[in-house]
Scaffold this motif. Structure first.
Motif, PDB file in Angstrom:
ATOM      1  N   SER A   1      22.995  63.964  37.928  1.00 48.54           N
ATOM      2  CA  SER A   1      23.830  62.754  37.900  1.00 48.54           C
ATOM      3  C   SER A   1      22.960  61.506  37.922  1.00 48.54           C
ATOM      4  O   SER A   1      23.198  60.557  37.171  1.00 48.54           O
ATOM      5  CB  SER A   1      24.771  62.723  39.104  1.00 48.54           C
TER       6      SER A   1
ATOM      7  N   SER B   1      21.269  62.942  27.672  1.00 49.23           N
ATOM      8  CA  SER B   1      21.747  63.120  29.046  1.00 49.23           C
ATOM      9  C   SER B   1      22.163  64.559  29.295  1.00 49.23           C
ATOM     10  O   SER B   1      21.944  65.099  30.385  1.00 49.23           O
ATOM     11  CB  SER B   1      22.928  62.186  29.334  1.00 49.23           C
TER      12      SER B   1
ATOM     13  N   ARG C   1      29.229  55.977  33.506  1.00 53.76           N
ATOM     14  CA  ARG C   1      30.055  57.120  33.927  1.00 53.76           C
ATOM     15  C   ARG C   1      30.053  58.238  32.902  1.00 53.76           C
ATOM     16  O   ARG C   1      29.986  59.419  33.255  1.00 53.76           O
ATOM     17  CB  ARG C   1      31.482  56.657  34.221  1.00 53.76           C
ATOM     18  N   THR C   2      30.099  57.887  31.625  1.00 54.78           N
ATOM     19  CA  THR C   2      30.112  58.913  30.576  1.00 54.78           C
ATOM     20  C   THR C   2      28.824  59.720  30.598  1.00 54.78           C
ATOM     21  O   THR C   2      28.851  60.959  30.551  1.00 54.78           O
ATOM     22  CB  THR C   2      30.307  58.267  29.192  1.00 54.78           C
ATOM     23  N   HIS C   3      27.690  59.040  30.691  1.00 50.35           N
ATOM     24  CA  HIS C   3      26.414  59.744  30.701  1.00 50.35           C
ATOM     25  C   HIS C   3      26.266  60.599  31.963  1.00 50.35           C
ATOM     26  O   HIS C   3      25.729  61.710  31.898  1.00 50.35           O
ATOM     27  CB  HIS C   3      25.259  58.747  30.581  1.00 50.35           C
ATOM     28  N   ILE C   4      26.715  60.094  33.089  1.00 53.29           N
ATOM     29  CA  ILE C   4      26.656  60.888  34.324  1.00 53.29           C
ATOM     30  C   ILE C   4      27.492  62.147  34.177  1.00 53.29           C
ATOM     31  O   ILE C   4      27.054  63.251  34.515  1.00 53.29           O
ATOM     32  CB  ILE C   4      27.116  60.069  35.546  1.00 53.29           C
ATOM     33  N   LEU C   5      28.711  62.006  33.655  1.00 51.67           N
ATOM     34  CA  LEU C   5      29.582  63.176  33.517  1.00 51.67           C
ATOM     35  C   LEU C   5      29.006  64.202  32.542  1.00 51.67           C
ATOM     36  O   LEU C   5      29.101  65.414  32.787  1.00 51.67           O
ATOM     37  CB  LEU C   5      30.985  62.746  33.084  1.00 51.67           C
ATOM     38  N   VAL C   6      28.408  63.745  31.453  1.00 48.27           N
ATOM     39  CA  VAL C   6      27.806  64.678  30.493  1.00 48.27           C
ATOM     40  C   VAL C   6      26.641  65.416  31.142  1.00 48.27           C
ATOM     41  O   VAL C   6      26.529  66.645  31.044  1.00 48.27           O
ATOM     42  CB  VAL C   6      27.357  63.933  29.213  1.00 48.27           C
ATOM     43  N   SER C   7      25.784  64.699  31.831  1.00 49.86           N
ATOM     44  CA  SER C   7      24.634  65.320  32.482  1.00 49.86           C
ATOM     45  C   SER C   7      25.073  66.268  33.599  1.00 49.86           C
ATOM     46  O   SER C   7      24.553  67.383  33.732  1.00 49.86           O
ATOM     47  CB  SER C   7      23.716  64.225  33.038  1.00 49.86           C
ATOM     48  N   LEU C   8      26.038  65.836  34.375  1.00 52.17           N
ATOM     49  CA  LEU C   8      26.565  66.656  35.466  1.00 52.17           C
ATOM     50  C   LEU C   8      27.231  67.924  34.926  1.00 52.17           C
ATOM     51  O   LEU C   8      27.024  69.019  35.458  1.00 52.17           O
ATOM     52  CB  LEU C   8      27.557  65.835  36.288  1.00 52.17           C
ATOM     53  N   ALA C   9      28.001  67.791  33.863  1.00 53.55           N
ATOM     54  CA  ALA C   9      28.657  68.957  33.265  1.00 53.55           C
ATOM     55  C   ALA C   9      27.626  69.953  32.738  1.00 53.55           C
ATOM     56  O   ALA C   9      27.754  71.164  32.950  1.00 53.55           O
ATOM     57  CB  ALA C   9      29.590  68.520  32.137  1.00 53.55           C
TER      58      ALA C   9
END
Length: 174
Positions: free
Chosen positions: A27, A119, A47-55
């Motif tokens: 994240s 990401s 937020r989009t990049h965090i969610l992609v990396s986290l997923a």
């Protein structure tokens, strides 16, 4: 209830705190890429990049844990980690492609789409526990986004499109 509690302390998998740290790391370092896009007011930002990396990190962590959850019968499950990586790559590429569009003779969103894809790779790398590779990759990505953009802006010759108008000079107009 005891079965649920025992599931939280599954001794066959890495310490849950290690897995949580990987998710936080994915994240954080995916978010650094998104922060640059956010600062430039692009549609796929923090937020989009965090969610992609986290997923991506979650998918790869789950895929590494599946063999531990299955019975010891080697005929039941054959895990190919490269298939998980391929699926993550394709899914993130699909998202990234949705950001790229063509407008008035120029391509828009290409760097943001590439940032999303990157990401996902950072999340996948840190999700696998390859911290040094993920952090170094993040730093290189930030170098490209921040410093090379400034160099590119200084050396860019303003081309004109077919109608004679100057194209949008936004940093993501490539």
């Amino acid at each position: 209830m005891q079965a649920i509690l025992a599931d939280f302390h599954n001794q066959t998998s890495p310490d849950h705190w290690v897995l949580f740290a990987r998710l936080i790391g994915a994240s954080l370092f995916g978010g650094l890429i998104g922060l640059e896009r956010e600062m430039r007011h692009h549609s796929a930002g923090l937020r989009t990049h965090i969610l992609v990396s986290l997923a991506a990190a979650l998918f790869v962590i789950v895929s590494t844990q599946v063999p531990e959850l299955m019975p010891d019968d080697s005929n039941v499950l054959r895990v190919d980690p490269t298939r998980v990586i391929q699926a993550i790559t394709e899914g993130v590429a699909f998202l990234a492609a949705g950001i790229v569009f063509f407008q008035k003779g120029t391509v828009k969103g290409l760097t943001t789409g590439a940032g999303l894809w990157f990401s996902g790779a950072v999340g996948l790398t840190i999700g696998l526990g390859l911290w040094s590779l993920g952090i170094f990759g993040s730093l290189l990505g930030l170098f490209v986004l921040f410093l090379l953009q400034k160099l590119e802006a200084k050396t860019r010759i303003s081309p004109r499109n077919k109608s004679g108008e100057k194209p949008d000079q936004s940093p993501d107009a490539e």
